[in-house]
Design an enzyme around this catalytic site. Structure first.
Site, mmCIF file in Angstrom:
data_model
loop_
_atom_site.group_PDB
_atom_site.id
_atom_site.type_symbol
_atom_site.label_atom_id
_atom_site.label_comp_id
_atom_site.label_asym_id
_atom_site.label_seq_id
_atom_site.Cartn_x
_atom_site.Cartn_y
_atom_site.Cartn_z
ATOM 1 C CD GLN A 44 -1.369 1.237 3.433
ATOM 2 O OE1 GLN A 44 -1.891 2.315 2.686
ATOM 3 N NE2 GLN A 44 -1.572 0.944 4.579
ATOM 4 C CD GLU B 104 -1.160 0.308 8.186
ATOM 5 O OE1 GLU B 104 0.011 0.183 8.636
ATOM 6 O OE2 GLU B 104 -1.344 0.200 6.893
ATOM 7 N NE ARG C 175 -11.186 1.569 10.999
ATOM 8 C CZ ARG C 175 -11.591 0.964 9.925
ATOM 9 N NH1 ARG C 175 -12.738 0.270 10.248
ATOM 10 N NH2 ARG C 175 -11.440 1.239 8.675
#
Length: 288
Positions: free
Chosen positions: A49, A93, A95
């Protein structure tokens, strides 16, 4: 809940859920299964990502909110093919990082079976706090994943094609600089001004100033203009360089004629005499 940019697009519309309460507004209900409790230790971020930077203070603030109010929205995960019980985060991510700091052993999760690459990229591109570098990397990956042209990317993401072009253009800058620029969230137009500088030394100076926080867009354009003015060569200097270059080539060719030691033609001898006479005339004129 994370803040998202208020824009829609053909691409996002096709993936949007009917409710606005979802933390990931691009998902269709049919693309995910029921919520389950995933082991926090079995989950890892997606290494591919584009979002690499997370504000520690924001994670702490989110952790406090979750600790007092609970986790209002499950994270989205996909199975990790390299680990039997492993999961990779598709969305959420922040969280996951927050509950990790709270020492939670499990976290509510939903297995996502859709286009997780685009889903992850779109969620990141929607965020307000994304740096220009991270946005550029996300757009570039979307172009690659979907086979879009820059004009199509602009249409699908509902942003001007000129912005897409600028985002892609800044990725030509050195990777180590882009990583630092992402951390400091250097503005896009400043990065564009640096990327358009063709002289390596000037570009290096501009990158250093940008990382120090002393390079605005106006300063970047001023630096380029000033350097170009300083580096302008007069007509006389241009002629001198051309003359030296021509003379050096002539001397080299004369040396080759001498080394070959062959009989010269009448035309070649006549040209040598003409060259000698011209050189003698110049030397006589300058008094040498």
């Amino acid at each position: 809940m994370a803040k998202f940019k208020s824009r829609t697009s053909p691409f996002l519309d096709r993936q949007a859920a009917a409710t606005k309460t979802l933390a990931t507004p691009f998902l269709r209900e049919s693309q995910f299964k029921h919520t389950f409790e995933a082991t926090v230790a079995d989950i890892q971020p997606d290494p591919q990502q584009s979002r690499k930077i997370f504000d520690d203070d924001e994670i702490v603030e989110l952790a406090r909110s979750i600790d007092s109010r609970g986790l209002l929205q499950p994270i989205l995960v996909r199975q990790d093919d390299n680990r039997p019980n492993g999961w990779i985060i598709v969305a959420g991510e922040r969280r996951w990082r927050a509950v990790s700091t709270l020492g939670w052993e499990h976290i509510p999760a939903i297995e996502y079976e859709g286009d997780y690459v685009s889903a992850n990229l779109v969620e990141n591109l929607l965020r307000e706090d994304l740096s220009p570098v991270e946005e550029a990397q996300g757009v570039q990956k979307l172009l690659s994943c979907n086979g879009w042209s820059q004009s199509e990317a602009g249409r699908q993401l509902c942003i001007p094609q000129s912005r897409v072009n600028k985002l892609i253009h800044i990725l030509d800058l050195p990777e180590n600089f882009l990583a630092k620029a992402a951390e400091k969230k250097i503005p896009l137009n400043t990065l564009v001004a640096i990327s358009r500088e063709s002289q390596p030394q000037v570009r290096e100076e501009m990158m250093a100033k940008a990382l120090e926080g002393g390079l605005t867009v106006l300063a970047a354009h001023a630096a380029r203009t000033e350097k170009k003015t300083c580096n302008q060569v007069s007509d006389e200097e241009k002629f001198s360089k051309s003359y030296v270059n021509t003379a050096q080539k002539f001397i080299k060719n004369i040396s080759i004629i001498k080394e070959r030691s062959r009989r010269l033609t009448d035309e070649e001898i006549a040209l040598l005499h003409q060259s000698m006479n011209a050189i003698n005339d110049i030397l006589a004129e300058v008094g040498k």
